[in-house]
Design a protein around this motif. Structure first.
Motif, mmCIF file in Angstrom:
data_model
loop_
_atom_site.group_PDB
_atom_site.id
_atom_site.type_symbol
_atom_site.label_atom_id
_atom_site.label_comp_id
_atom_site.label_asym_id
_atom_site.label_seq_id
_atom_site.Cartn_x
_atom_site.Cartn_y
_atom_site.Cartn_z
ATOM 1 N N GLY A 1 -8.051 -13.600 30.271
ATOM 2 C CA GLY A 1 -9.180 -13.914 29.191
ATOM 3 C C GLY A 1 -8.681 -13.945 27.609
ATOM 4 N N ASN B 1 -11.513 -16.250 26.696
ATOM 5 C CA ASN B 1 -12.698 -16.118 27.605
ATOM 6 C C ASN B 1 -12.888 -14.324 27.460
ATOM 7 N N VAL C 1 -4.171 -20.027 31.239
ATOM 8 C CA VAL C 1 -4.729 -18.949 32.048
ATOM 9 C C VAL C 1 -4.280 -18.707 33.336
ATOM 10 N N PHE D 1 -7.227 -10.492 35.290
ATOM 11 C CA PHE D 1 -8.252 -11.068 34.402
ATOM 12 C C PHE D 1 -8.377 -10.557 32.991
ATOM 13 N N PHE E 1 -13.967 -12.518 30.606
ATOM 14 C CA PHE E 1 -12.818 -12.326 31.504
ATOM 15 C C PHE E 1 -12.292 -10.847 30.911
ATOM 16 N N VAL E 2 -12.180 -10.716 29.941
ATOM 17 C CA VAL E 2 -11.211 -9.536 29.178
ATOM 18 C C VAL E 2 -12.266 -8.361 29.398
#
Length: 420
Positions: free
Chosen positions: A29, A214, A36, A25, A217-218
């Motif tokens: 991100g 994203n 991705v 993830f 997500f990070v």
């Protein structure tokens, strides 16, 4: 057998395994929306591949017992397939397979870390071949150098790899690397630098050209990594005791301080603190505290976090200065952070650090181990990657990169927008 410590070790192993999906993830991100799936698949591919190799022969190479110092490449042939480890000795603190499980998760995350340097442009099949070879000739032996040691009844070394037992015999102190500053972070960071050089720059590589698609997500990935890291560091004590508690507190303190330091650097340099910066700062602090978590007071852990957060925030720009495309800053965070944490112990490790003992020996052995692992991993990773690139090809075409790695390599899209 101590069932409490057995349960502790198995739970810690599960936490560390969760770090690799967390890394997926975190990395996912940071890349383009059309990369991705490719990015996350390299982490999940590492789980499948290294999980199998570890059972088949990885553990047998990494933990050959007393032969580890004399012959680092030796294999405990009885441990191939782990069949010899099914029985639990009467005096064992925990089942041998519990330790096997815990160390397997270290091997998996170390390999997965490398993938961030080649985001947006690597073939999945080539990555898997690289991962298998690198794990076999680099990670498994280096794990033996660092983690393979046994203690006599009086607490002295009975045997071990050269960084622990060998250094102890030669200089009177062994390397301090409680949870993998050398074997995990310097090792992976050096390999990441090598692969970034082999694959070359992404199309349009320049500062500001590639932005995370994203940030939530990070942040999710960083949170999962931090959660799992408590297992990574505390679990390395192999017992639920005071040392594990110290490691836990330091695994909170150092990354918390590093997060703040990274944001301060961003504010001064760019005018705005970012969510990606907060996540990256936390990871930088986690990297730095990994080797040091059981050997620092919490106050010195905070100082380490502040240093790591600030230095790594500046180090990620080195790729633009020197012209290598480390896509997701594996070098700037893991290699630099790993070096900071490992060398910091030479100054501030409880009892043996320079400020406590007045003796630079601990700093010397820390530096020897750190740079030996760095050079060993870089040279072999570069050679493996170069051969793959020249034979089957490691990098996708520029056309496929622009069209999207996910579609070109996996035939999937992360996000499908349907109109009714």
């Amino acid at each position: 057998m101590d069932q409490g410590n057995t349960a502790f070790l198995l739970i810690m192993a599960a936490l560390v395994l969760l770090m690799t999906p967390g890394l997926a993830f975190f990395y996912g991100g940071l890349v383009k929306a059309k990369s991705v799936i490719s990015m996350m698949m390299m982490s999940f591919g590492a789980i499948g591949l290294i999980g199998v190799l570890w059972v088949l022969y990885g553990y047998a190479i990494a933990f050959p017992g007393s032969e580890g110092l004399v012959a680092p490449w030796s294999i405990d042939w009885s441990a191939i397939g782990l069949t010899s480890l099914l029985e639990v000795p009467e005096d064992a603190a925990f089942p041998p397979l519990a330790f096997v499980a815990f160390q397997a998760t270290f091997a998996i995350i170390t390999v997965a870390l490398i993938s961030g340097a080649i985001a947006d442009r690597a073939k999945f099949g080539a990555w898997m071949i690289f991962a298998a070879i690198w794990a076999t000739v680099v990670y498994f032996p280096v794990a033996s150098w660092v983690f393979n040691f046994g203690l006599a009844d009086d607490g002295s070394f009975a045997y071990g790899g050269w960084t622990t037992y060998g250094m102890q015999e030669a200089f009177g102190v062994g390397v301090i690397d409680f949870a993998g500053g050398t074997a995990v972070h310097i090792n992976a960071g050096a390999a990441a630098l090598a692969l970034a050089l082999v694959l070359g720059k992404r199309v349009g590589f320049s500062k500001g050209a590639h932005v995370p698609h994203n940030p939530p997500f990070v942040l999710l990935g960083a949170g999962l990594l931090w959660f799992g890291w408590f297992g990574f560091n505390s679990g390395s004590e192999l017992a639920a005791d005071g040392t594990a508690a110290l490691a836990w507190v330091n695994t909170l303190a150092a990354p918390a301080a590093a997060l703040l330091a990274w944001l301060i650097v961003e504010k001064i340099r760019d005018g705005k603190p970012t969510s990606v910066g907060a996540a990256s700062g936390a990871v930088a602090g986690l990297v730095a505290i990994t080797p040091a978590c059981a050997s620092l007071t919490p106050g010195w852990a905070i100082v380490l976090g502040l240093i790591a957060g600030a230095v790594c925030a500046l180090a990620i720009d080195l790729k633009f200065k020197f012209g290598f495309d480390d896509s997701l800053d594996v070098v700037g965070i893991h290699l630099v952070g790993g070096l900071i944490g490992t060398l910091y112990l030479g100054f501030f490790a409880n009892n043996t650090g320079l400020i406590y003992s007045g003796d630079p020996t601990q700093l010397m052995v820390q530096a020897i181990a750190a740079f030996t692992v760095l050079i060993y991993s870089f040279v072999l990773a570069f050679a493996i990657g170069w051969v793959i690139q020249k034979t089957m090809g490691f990098r996708i075409t520029n056309e496929d990169e622009l069209a999207g790695v996910d579609t070109a390599v996996h035939g999937e899209d992360a996000y499908k927008l349907e109109t009714v």
